[in-house]
Design a protein around this motif. Structure first.
Motif, PDB file in Angstrom:
ATOM      1  N   THR A  81       0.833  -1.214   0.000  1.00  0.00           N
ATOM      2  CA  THR A  81       0.000   0.000   0.000  1.00  0.00           C
ATOM      3  C   THR A  81       0.867   1.263   0.000  1.00  0.00           C
ATOM      4  OG1 THR A  81      -1.711  -1.209   1.169  1.00  0.00           O
ATOM      5  CG2 THR A  81      -1.829   1.206   1.275  1.00  0.00           C
ATOM      6  N   ALA A  82       1.978   1.209   0.722  1.00  0.00           N
ATOM      7  CA  ALA A  82       2.845   2.386   0.856  1.00  0.00           C
ATOM      8  C   ALA A  82       3.344   2.895  -0.499  1.00  0.00           C
ATOM      9  CB  ALA A  82       4.040   2.053   1.756  1.00  0.00           C
ATOM     10  N   LEU A  83       3.475   1.990  -1.471  1.00  0.00           N
ATOM     11  CA  LEU A  83       3.955   2.410  -2.794  1.00  0.00           C
ATOM     12  C   LEU A  83       3.016   3.451  -3.404  1.00  0.00           C
ATOM     13  CD1 LEU A  83       5.826   2.080  -5.304  1.00  0.00           C
ATOM     14  CD2 LEU A  83       4.259   0.285  -6.070  1.00  0.00           C
ATOM     15  N   PHE A  84       1.719   3.219  -3.282  1.00  0.00           N
ATOM     16  CA  PHE A  84       0.755   4.136  -3.904  1.00  0.00           C
ATOM     17  C   PHE A  84       0.576   5.404  -3.069  1.00  0.00           C
ATOM     18  CE2 PHE A  84      -0.489  -0.203  -5.256  1.00  0.00           C
ATOM     19  CZ  PHE A  84      -0.082  -0.070  -6.577  1.00  0.00           C
ATOM     20  N   VAL A  85       0.585   5.232  -1.752  1.00  0.00           N
ATOM     21  CA  VAL A  85       0.431   6.407  -0.891  1.00  0.00           C
ATOM     22  C   VAL A  85       1.598   7.358  -1.153  1.00  0.00           C
ATOM     23  CG1 VAL A  85       0.322   7.220   1.482  1.00  0.00           C
ATOM     24  CG2 VAL A  85      -0.825   5.080   0.844  1.00  0.00           C
ATOM     25  N   ARG A  86       2.795   6.799  -1.239  1.00  0.00           N
ATOM     26  CA  ARG A  86       3.966   7.625  -1.469  1.00  0.00           C
ATOM     27  C   ARG A  86       4.051   8.107  -2.916  1.00  0.00           C
ATOM     28  NH1 ARG A  86       9.955   5.569  -0.638  1.00  0.00           N
ATOM     29  NH2 ARG A  86       9.143   4.131   0.924  1.00  0.00           N
TER      30      ARG A  86
ATOM     31  N   SER B  93      -7.556  -1.921  -0.600  1.00  0.00           N
ATOM     32  CA  SER B  93      -6.433  -2.254   0.279  1.00  0.00           C
ATOM     33  C   SER B  93      -6.894  -3.300   1.272  1.00  0.00           C
ATOM     34  CB  SER B  93      -5.952  -1.009   1.027  1.00  0.00           C
ATOM     35  OG  SER B  93      -5.514  -0.037   0.103  1.00  0.00           O
ATOM     36  N   PHE B  94      -5.997  -4.156   1.658  1.00  0.00           N
ATOM     37  CA  PHE B  94      -6.363  -5.207   2.611  1.00  0.00           C
ATOM     38  C   PHE B  94      -5.118  -5.649   3.365  1.00  0.00           C
ATOM     39  CE2 PHE B  94      -4.517  -8.676   0.124  1.00  0.00           C
ATOM     40  CZ  PHE B  94      -4.459  -8.099  -1.153  1.00  0.00           C
ATOM     41  N   GLU B  95      -5.392  -6.278   4.472  1.00  0.00           N
ATOM     42  CA  GLU B  95      -4.276  -6.765   5.270  1.00  0.00           C
ATOM     43  C   GLU B  95      -3.987  -8.203   4.878  1.00  0.00           C
ATOM     44  OE1 GLU B  95      -4.488  -6.142   9.664  1.00  0.00           O
ATOM     45  OE2 GLU B  95      -3.897  -8.260   9.692  1.00  0.00           O
ATOM     46  N   ASP B  96      -2.736  -8.502   4.625  1.00  0.00           N
ATOM     47  CA  ASP B  96      -2.329  -9.887   4.388  1.00  0.00           C
ATOM     48  C   ASP B  96      -2.434 -10.605   5.731  1.00  0.00           C
ATOM     49  OD1 ASP B  96      -0.928 -12.267   4.163  1.00  0.00           O
ATOM     50  OD2 ASP B  96       0.506 -11.443   2.721  1.00  0.00           O
ATOM     51  N   ARG B  97      -3.409 -11.510   5.827  1.00  0.00           N
ATOM     52  CA  ARG B  97      -3.699 -12.126   7.130  1.00  0.00           C
ATOM     53  C   ARG B  97      -2.530 -12.928   7.672  1.00  0.00           C
ATOM     54  NH1 ARG B  97      -9.017 -15.468   6.647  1.00  0.00           N
ATOM     55  NH2 ARG B  97      -8.403 -15.460   4.465  1.00  0.00           N
ATOM     56  N   LEU B  98      -1.633 -13.314   6.784  1.00  0.00           N
ATOM     57  CA  LEU B  98      -0.540 -14.167   7.239  1.00  0.00           C
ATOM     58  C   LEU B  98       0.576 -13.392   7.934  1.00  0.00           C
ATOM     59  CD1 LEU B  98      -0.445 -16.678   4.281  1.00  0.00           C
ATOM     60  CD2 LEU B  98      -1.621 -16.868   6.482  1.00  0.00           C
ATOM     61  N   ASN B  99       0.735 -12.130   7.551  1.00  0.00           N
ATOM     62  CA  ASN B  99       1.829 -11.389   8.205  1.00  0.00           C
ATOM     63  C   ASN B  99       1.465  -9.949   8.564  1.00  0.00           C
ATOM     64  OD1 ASN B  99       1.777 -10.149   5.747  1.00  0.00           O
ATOM     65  ND2 ASN B  99       3.734 -10.968   5.042  1.00  0.00           N
ATOM     66  N   GLY B 100       0.199  -9.576   8.298  1.00  0.00           N
ATOM     67  CA  GLY B 100      -0.232  -8.239   8.705  1.00  0.00           C
ATOM     68  C   GLY B 100       0.193  -7.105   7.788  1.00  0.00           C
TER      69      GLY B 100
ATOM     70  N   SER C 224       0.105  -4.389   4.849  1.00  0.00           N
ATOM     71  CA  SER C 224      -0.974  -3.735   4.125  1.00  0.00           C
ATOM     72  C   SER C 224      -0.657  -3.774   2.620  1.00  0.00           C
ATOM     73  CB  SER C 224      -1.156  -2.287   4.578  1.00  0.00           C
ATOM     74  OG  SER C 224      -2.187  -1.713   3.809  1.00  0.00           O
ATOM     75  N   LEU C 225      -1.563  -4.401   1.872  1.00  0.00           N
ATOM     76  CA  LEU C 225      -1.369  -4.576   0.436  1.00  0.00           C
ATOM     77  C   LEU C 225      -2.495  -3.893  -0.319  1.00  0.00           C
ATOM     78  CD1 LEU C 225      -0.496  -8.408   0.432  1.00  0.00           C
ATOM     79  CD2 LEU C 225       1.078  -6.448   0.578  1.00  0.00           C
ATOM     80  N   THR C 226      -2.260  -3.582  -1.605  1.00  0.00           N
ATOM     81  CA  THR C 226      -3.277  -2.900  -2.414  1.00  0.00           C
ATOM     82  C   THR C 226      -3.283  -3.462  -3.830  1.00  0.00           C
ATOM     83  OG1 THR C 226      -3.194  -0.854  -1.119  1.00  0.00           O
ATOM     84  CG2 THR C 226      -3.906  -0.637  -3.404  1.00  0.00           C
ATOM     85  N   LEU C 227      -4.496  -3.673  -4.361  1.00  0.00           N
ATOM     86  CA  LEU C 227      -4.623  -4.036  -5.778  1.00  0.00           C
ATOM     87  C   LEU C 227      -4.264  -2.783  -6.568  1.00  0.00           C
ATOM     88  CD1 LEU C 227      -8.058  -5.932  -5.943  1.00  0.00           C
ATOM     89  CD2 LEU C 227      -5.768  -6.850  -5.508  1.00  0.00           C
TER      90      LEU C 227
END
Ligand code: ATP
Ligand code: MG
Length: 432
Positions: A49-54, A69-76, A78-81
């Motif tokens: 997610t940080a890539l797009f915010v930045r 945006s969603f949280e990767d449940r396996l490691n927390g 933040s990811l974004t399509l």
């Protein structure tokens, strides 16, 4: 029966009735890119997610309200399509040090995701094709990209696409303009909508991009960035224009053209049509000389554009530039299933030699009557029927029957001599 499951709202299936046009368009673009020296790059659909915010800027429509945006449940994490691909292409360029030996010209195609209100020309999963020239600072590359898009419209046969051009200058010039802009909007605070008021101090330039009709006049009268440009910015803009002029490409300078992301500077442009209602921007782009640095790379200039495939294809359909669906060269009619092994051995040879052959297929028991097979052959649009009748097969032959041109004409040919007669069946796509 179980409940039907349906696609996510705003995310469309592309069905065979249309996908041939997508393939036609994609093939055209690939060839266009090849001729302009652009190479393909494929980056992941999911990014941090940080890539797009930045990259895109915190106070933009996309980052504020359109990202999946969603949280990767396996490691927390933040990811974004990806809502667009420039940020990902820049990340990949930096990560793999692609500019090590100099500039790179790249293009991509693929789905993007934005949580918008679905309507004609606006979807939640849509497709972009984009071109990016990274590591080049000269105005000739801005012009090259614009000329390439212009050529694309010509090659599809679209005449109703116009070019709008602006310069956003450099950060110092923008800072000056920004101050003037804030003063202007503060003086007209009563007509600002909620979005505009919120952005007044965080991102006033974005207010110029408003679609609110009630704010058009305050936007019209706002100070123009183009009047705050210094000598260097002005001459970059003039150099782009001179190349477009020499190529006979017409454009309108639109001082209010700002684009939806924060990463742009100097040249920005959009290709717009009036034939698609309010979703009229088919392609947009510009220079983004500070993004690479912002994403952690060694400072390097860059410029690019992205087009919306759905909108371009809709325009092609409107303009009557829709390709016809592909049809087989030949349709194989096989009355007796016992002959299938021999028939399919021949059909594979024909396909290997470039003939598009559609095999008749039964429903499970036998192949069906000759009459029903001929009906299917007709419906397939095939130019020829290959009839593997009992008598023909006994003689090592088949009957070649014309279904379109010279309809009804037929001749027997020897199966073993297929290399002699097969080439005449091949009909290249687009030859009528
Ligand atoms: P708009 O002003 O229409 O919202 P944009 O400025 O958000 O467009 P860009 O981010 O510049 O668009 O994307 C480039 C192109 O991608 C647009 O010109 C358009 O053709 C297409 N596009 C953008 N968003 C969508 C969408 N939600 N559905 C379909 N196509 C889109
Ligand atoms: Mg948008």
């Amino acid at each position: 029966m179980a409940d039907k499951l349906t696609a996510v709202k705003g995310m469309n299936d592309l069905l065979p009735a249309d996908t041939h046009a997508w393939e036609w368009f994609e093939a055209l673009v690939r060839d266009l890119m090849r001729r302009h020296g652009y190479r393909n790059i494929r980056t992941p659909i999911v990014e941090p997610t940080a890539l797009f915010v930045r990259g895109l800027g915190e106070v933009t429509d996309i980052v504020e309200k359109e990202m999946y945006s969603f949280e990767d449940r396996l490691n927390g994490d933040s990811l974004t399509l990806r809502p667009e691909a420039t940020a990902g292409v820049v990340r990949a360029t930096v990560e793999h040090n692609l500019l090590y030996e100099g500039g790179k010209r790249l293009y991509y195609m693929g789905p993007m995701f934005r949580h918008e209100r679905p309507q004609k020309g606006r979807y939640r999963q849509f497709h972009q094709i984009g071109a990016e020239a990274l590591g080049f600072g000269g105005a000739e590359v801005d012009a090259e990209l614009i000329l390439m898009a212009h050529r694309l419209w010509q090659e599809i046969g679209l005449t109703d696409v116009r070019l709008e051009l602006n310069s956003l200058g450099q950060p110092a010039e923008r800072a000056q303009h920004r101050a003037a802009l804030i003063a202007h909007f503060e003086a007209h605070a009563d007509v600002l909508d909620e979005d505009a008021r919120r952005r007044l101090h965080s991102n006033p330039l974005r207010i110029l991009d408003t679609k609110n009709p009630a704010m058009q006049s305050v936007v019209e009268s706002a100070p123009k960035l183009i009047d705050h440009l210094g000598q260097a910015s002005r001459s970059h803009f003039d150099a782009v224009r001179a190349i477009l002029d020499a190529n006979g490409v017409t454009y309108r300078i639109n001082p209010r053209l700002v684009r939806g992301m924060d990463y742009y500077n100097l040249t920005v442009f959009e290709f717009i049509t009036d034939r698609l209602g309010s979703q009229g921007t088919v392609c947009g782009g510009g220079r983004y000389d500070y993004l690479i640095e912002q994403i952690g790379g060694k400072p390097a200039p860059a410029v690019g554009w992205a087009l919306g495939v759905e909108r371009v294809l809709e325009l092609a359909r409107e303009a009557g530039r829709w390709p016809s669906a592909p049809v087989p060269d030949a349709y194989a009619i096989v009355p007796d299933a016992a002959h299938l092994p021999q028939v399919m051995a021949l059909v594979q040879h024909l396909r290997g030699a470039g003939v598009a052959v559609q095999m008749h297929a039964g429903q499970g028991e036998g192949m069906g009557s000759m009459k029903s097979q001929f009906k299917k052959a007709d419906a397939s649009g095939a130019r020829h029927a290959l009839v593997f009748g009992e008598q023909e097969m006994q003689a090592g032959c088949l009957t070649l029957k014309a279904l379109r041109d010279g309809q009804g004409a037929q001749q027997q040919v020897e199966i073993s001599r297929w290399p002699e007669w097969a080439p005449a069946l091949i009909h290249s796509p687009g030859s009528g």
